[in-house]
Design a protein around this motif. Structure first.
Motif, PDB file in Angstrom:
ATOM      1  N   ALA A   1       0.699  -1.317  -0.009  1.00 28.89           N
ATOM      2  CA  ALA A   1      -0.067  -0.012  -0.073  1.00 28.89           C
ATOM      3  C   ALA A   1       0.876   1.201  -0.162  1.00 28.89           C
ATOM      4  N   ALA A   2       2.117   1.266   0.623  1.00 29.04           N
ATOM      5  CA  ALA A   2       2.890   2.304   0.646  1.00 29.04           C
ATOM      6  C   ALA A   2       3.706   2.553  -0.639  1.00 29.04           C
ATOM      7  N   ALA A   3       3.751   1.712  -1.461  1.00 27.07           N
ATOM      8  CA  ALA A   3       4.348   1.897  -2.761  1.00 27.07           C
ATOM      9  C   ALA A   3       3.703   2.654  -3.570  1.00 27.07           C
ATOM     10  N   PRO A   4       3.910   3.818  -4.021  1.00 29.22           N
ATOM     11  CA  PRO A   4       2.876   4.596  -5.011  1.00 29.22           C
ATOM     12  C   PRO A   4       3.051   3.878  -6.494  1.00 29.22           C
ATOM     13  N   GLU A   5       2.262   3.796  -7.314  1.00 34.65           N
ATOM     14  CA  GLU A   5       2.285   3.189  -8.587  1.00 34.65           C
ATOM     15  C   GLU A   5       2.771   4.395  -9.281  1.00 34.65           C
ATOM     16  N   ALA A   6       3.570   4.020 -10.474  1.00 28.94           N
ATOM     17  CA  ALA A   6       4.262   4.848 -11.263  1.00 28.94           C
ATOM     18  C   ALA A   6       3.230   5.425 -12.180  1.00 28.94           C
ATOM     19  N   PRO A   7       3.245   6.779 -12.576  1.00 29.19           N
ATOM     20  CA  PRO A   7       2.108   7.102 -13.659  1.00 29.19           C
ATOM     21  C   PRO A   7       2.313   6.310 -14.909  1.00 29.19           C
ATOM     22  N   ALA A   8       1.061   5.805 -15.436  1.00 24.64           N
ATOM     23  CA  ALA A   8       1.081   5.350 -16.823  1.00 24.64           C
ATOM     24  C   ALA A   8       1.517   6.395 -17.809  1.00 24.64           C
ATOM     25  N   ALA A   9       2.328   5.681 -18.663  1.00 29.62           N
ATOM     26  CA  ALA A   9       2.927   6.498 -19.890  1.00 29.62           C
ATOM     27  C   ALA A   9       1.925   7.047 -20.890  1.00 29.62           C
ATOM     28  N   PRO A  10       1.874   8.152 -21.276  1.00 25.75           N
ATOM     29  CA  PRO A  10       0.872   8.890 -21.930  1.00 25.75           C
ATOM     30  C   PRO A  10       0.604   7.909 -23.570  1.00 25.75           C
ATOM     31  N   THR A  11      -0.503   7.950 -23.741  1.00 23.34           N
ATOM     32  CA  THR A  11      -0.794   7.151 -24.998  1.00 23.34           C
ATOM     33  C   THR A  11      -0.326   8.018 -26.227  1.00 23.34           C
ATOM     34  N   LYS A  12      -0.493   7.642 -27.406  1.00 19.27           N
ATOM     35  CA  LYS A  12       0.070   8.285 -28.718  1.00 19.27           C
ATOM     36  C   LYS A  12      -1.107   9.473 -28.837  1.00 19.27           C
ATOM     37  N   GLU A  13      -2.371   9.260 -28.601  1.00 23.92           N
ATOM     38  CA  GLU A  13      -3.144  10.171 -28.640  1.00 23.92           C
ATOM     39  C   GLU A  13      -2.894  11.456 -27.585  1.00 23.92           C
ATOM     40  N   GLU A  14      -2.754  11.061 -26.625  1.00 24.61           N
ATOM     41  CA  GLU A  14      -2.375  12.157 -25.587  1.00 24.61           C
ATOM     42  C   GLU A  14      -1.244  12.912 -26.029  1.00 24.61           C
ATOM     43  N   VAL A  15      -0.117  12.326 -26.367  1.00 22.60           N
ATOM     44  CA  VAL A  15       1.244  12.959 -27.002  1.00 22.60           C
ATOM     45  C   VAL A  15       0.739  13.784 -28.071  1.00 22.60           C
ATOM     46  N   LEU A  16       0.101  13.394 -29.217  1.00 21.03           N
ATOM     47  CA  LEU A  16      -0.464  14.230 -30.232  1.00 21.03           C
ATOM     48  C   LEU A  16      -1.353  15.246 -29.905  1.00 21.03           C
ATOM     49  N   LEU A  17      -2.266  15.416 -28.801  1.00 15.47           N
ATOM     50  CA  LEU A  17      -3.007  16.211 -28.470  1.00 15.47           C
ATOM     51  C   LEU A  17      -2.252  17.508 -27.730  1.00 15.47           C
ATOM     52  N   THR A  18      -1.190  16.876 -26.898  1.00 15.81           N
ATOM     53  CA  THR A  18      -0.229  17.706 -26.287  1.00 15.81           C
ATOM     54  C   THR A  18       0.491  18.578 -27.197  1.00 15.81           C
ATOM     55  N   ASP A  19       1.025  17.858 -28.299  1.00 16.63           N
ATOM     56  CA  ASP A  19       1.820  18.489 -29.375  1.00 16.63           C
ATOM     57  C   ASP A  19       0.931  19.606 -30.152  1.00 16.63           C
TER      58      ASP A  19
END
Length: 137
Positions: free
Chosen positions: A111-129
């Motif tokens: 419970a104490a070990a936080p999960e690493a955030p998931a890598a952004p999807t291709k769609e998210e990367v394109l929308l960010t660009d």
């Protein structure tokens, strides 16, 4: 009715319970062996060679030298067997406490070990660009 029983018997919880009972029985035999074959002789040696399993008070019949003979002679209070079973219970309770404590410690670590955030999807990367390009205009 047979179909319902089959569904009930093959549910995951029922199988888990059956496995737990089997493992518990084997664990009980193991603890009995530890108590009777290892710990009780050591305790007997410390207390001056006392054999708890042969301690008894004969309530009726002719006096006997062994517990088996006393039981055949009449009413017998075998308190040595109770002492052995009490020590057996205390050992089982202590071992189960340690197992539960270890499991709780493992749960806290998970419970104490936080999960690493998931890598952004291709769609998210394109929308960010696209957002960045529009912001530059």
């Amino acid at each position: 009715m047979l179909k319902e029983f089959k569904e009930f018997a093959l549910k995951g919880n029922m199988v888990d319970l059956a496995i737990g009972v089997i493992i518990g029985g084997a664990f009980g035999k193991l603890v009995d062996s530890i108590v009777n074959d290892i710990l009780m002789p050591i305790i007997g040696l410390i207390t001056g060679g006392v054999d708890f399993s042969n301690m008894f008070i004969q309530l009726a019949g002719a006096p006997a030298a062994t517990l088996a003979a006393a039981r055949t002679a009449g009413a017998t209070l075998a308190y040595g067997n109770f002492i052995t079973l009490l020590i057996n219970f205390l050992i089982i309770a202590w071992v189960l406490f340690m197992v539960v404590k270890a499991m709780n410690r493992l749960k806290k670590k998970e419970a104490a070990a936080p999960e690493a955030p998931a890598a952004p999807t291709k769609e998210e990367v394109l929308l960010t660009d696209i957002r960045d390009l529009l912001a530059k205009r």
